[in-house]
Design a protein around this motif. Structure first.
Motif, PDB file in Angstrom:
ATOM      1  N   PHE A 184       1.186  -1.395  -0.242  1.00 47.63           N
ATOM      2  CA  PHE A 184      -0.339   0.017   0.066  1.00 47.63           C
ATOM      3  C   PHE A 184       0.838   1.204  -0.204  1.00 47.63           C
ATOM      4  CE2 PHE A 184      -3.013  -3.135   2.101  1.00 47.63           C
ATOM      5  CZ  PHE A 184      -3.707  -2.228   0.927  1.00 47.63           C
ATOM      6  N   ARG A 199      -6.377   7.199  -0.212  1.00 50.19           N
ATOM      7  CA  ARG A 199      -6.307   6.949   1.141  1.00 50.19           C
ATOM      8  C   ARG A 199      -6.601   5.878   1.110  1.00 50.19           C
ATOM      9  NH1 ARG A 199      -9.920   9.990   4.784  1.00 50.19           N
ATOM     10  NH2 ARG A 199     -10.796  10.730   3.233  1.00 50.19           N
ATOM     11  N   TYR A 200      -5.618   5.538   2.958  1.00 53.30           N
ATOM     12  CA  TYR A 200      -4.494   4.653   2.864  1.00 53.30           C
ATOM     13  C   TYR A 200      -6.004   3.778   3.710  1.00 53.30           C
ATOM     14  CZ  TYR A 200       0.420   5.432   2.428  1.00 53.30           C
ATOM     15  OH  TYR A 200       1.371   5.888   2.062  1.00 53.30           O
ATOM     16  N   PRO A 201      -6.063   2.338   3.408  1.00 50.23           N
ATOM     17  CA  PRO A 201      -6.962   1.539   3.927  1.00 50.23           C
ATOM     18  C   PRO A 201      -5.829   1.067   5.257  1.00 50.23           C
ATOM     19  CG  PRO A 201      -6.319   0.320   1.601  1.00 50.23           C
ATOM     20  CD  PRO A 201      -5.389   1.315   2.230  1.00 50.23           C
ATOM     21  N   MET A 202      -7.419   0.682   6.325  1.00 57.74           N
ATOM     22  CA  MET A 202      -7.054  -0.381   6.984  1.00 57.74           C
ATOM     23  C   MET A 202      -5.457   0.966   7.955  1.00 57.74           C
ATOM     24  SD  MET A 202      -6.435  -4.172   5.912  1.00 57.74           S
ATOM     25  CE  MET A 202      -5.385  -3.664   5.193  1.00 57.74           C
ATOM     26  N   THR A 203      -6.599   1.763   8.394  1.00 56.43           N
ATOM     27  CA  THR A 203      -5.649   2.969   8.832  1.00 56.43           C
ATOM     28  C   THR A 203      -6.181   3.693  10.041  1.00 56.43           C
ATOM     29  OG1 THR A 203      -3.814   5.106   8.907  1.00 56.43           O
ATOM     30  CG2 THR A 203      -6.036   4.580   7.802  1.00 56.43           C
TER      31      THR A 203
END
Length: 208
Positions: A184, A199-203
């Motif tokens: 990512f 937009r970064y996931p899992m953040t």
């Protein structure tokens, strides 16, 4: 026996009267025969002879009323394509190349830190970008904070996984966290290079 007189022109071939003598010049002047008209002077009937027109001068337009070839301004006289000045804003909509460089450092550097640091140093490059350029550029700060939050979370998860290497699950968690941070981080860097928001996931929002 005397021959009777003939009518005028009766014995001449063609029936034309004999040519008369040229008219005498007035007293005190010499007679000169007419000469051919000069070039440009009207000939018989008031029309100029063929080829008697004056050559076109440089002040007159060429045929069709258009200026001669080469009369147009050179290509350099026009503004560059699109009307933008040379050396304007770089692609991606960033204010300057320095901002773009630090944004790429935050994203690609986070991925490199996860790979070289075994999954626990992905936060280092985003933190450097935030401290070096975040106060001068809000755009760099937004990208650096997003990368820092994501990489910091998965660096902590990777660290916990490596600590728990005594069991098989811990090693898998550490390796998976490292891979997630690398993948990512690269995707975010590519999107930032194209100027596309990502937009970064899992953040989580640990730092604002």
């Amino acid at each position: 026996m005397t021959e009777p007189p003939r009518p005028p022109g009766a014995g001449d071939p063609g029936g034309y009267p004999p040519e008369g003598n040229p008219p005498s010049a007035p007293y005190g002047s010499s007679y000169e025969p007419p000469t051919a008209p000069l070039s440009g002077a009207p000939g018989a009937g008031g029309y100029p002879p063929p080829g008697g027109y004056p050559p076109p001068s440089g002040d007159q337009p060429s045929a069709g009323g258009y200026p001669p070839p080469g009369g147009y301004p050179p290509p350099g006289g026009y503004p560059p394509g699109g009307g933008y000045p040379t050396g304007g804003a770089p692609s991606g909509g960033y204010a300057n190349n320095e901002d773009k460089t630090w944004i790429l450092v935050a994203h690609f550097g986070g991925a490199a830190g996860m790979f070289l640091g075994g999954g626990v140093l992905g936060w280092l490059a985003p933190l450097i970008a935030l401290l070096a350029r975040g106060n001068q550029s809000p755009t760099v700060r937004a990208h650096a904070v997003a990368a820092l939050n994501f990489q910091l979370l998965w660096s902590v998860i990777a660290l916990i996984g490596w600590i728990l290497t005594c069991i098989l699950v811990g090693a898998l968690v550490g390796f998976a966290a490292m891979v997630i941070g690398i993948i990512f981080g690269i995707i975010a860097g590519i999107k930032a290079n194209e100027g596309t928001p990502y937009r970064y996931p899992m953040t989580v929002s640990l730092i604002k």
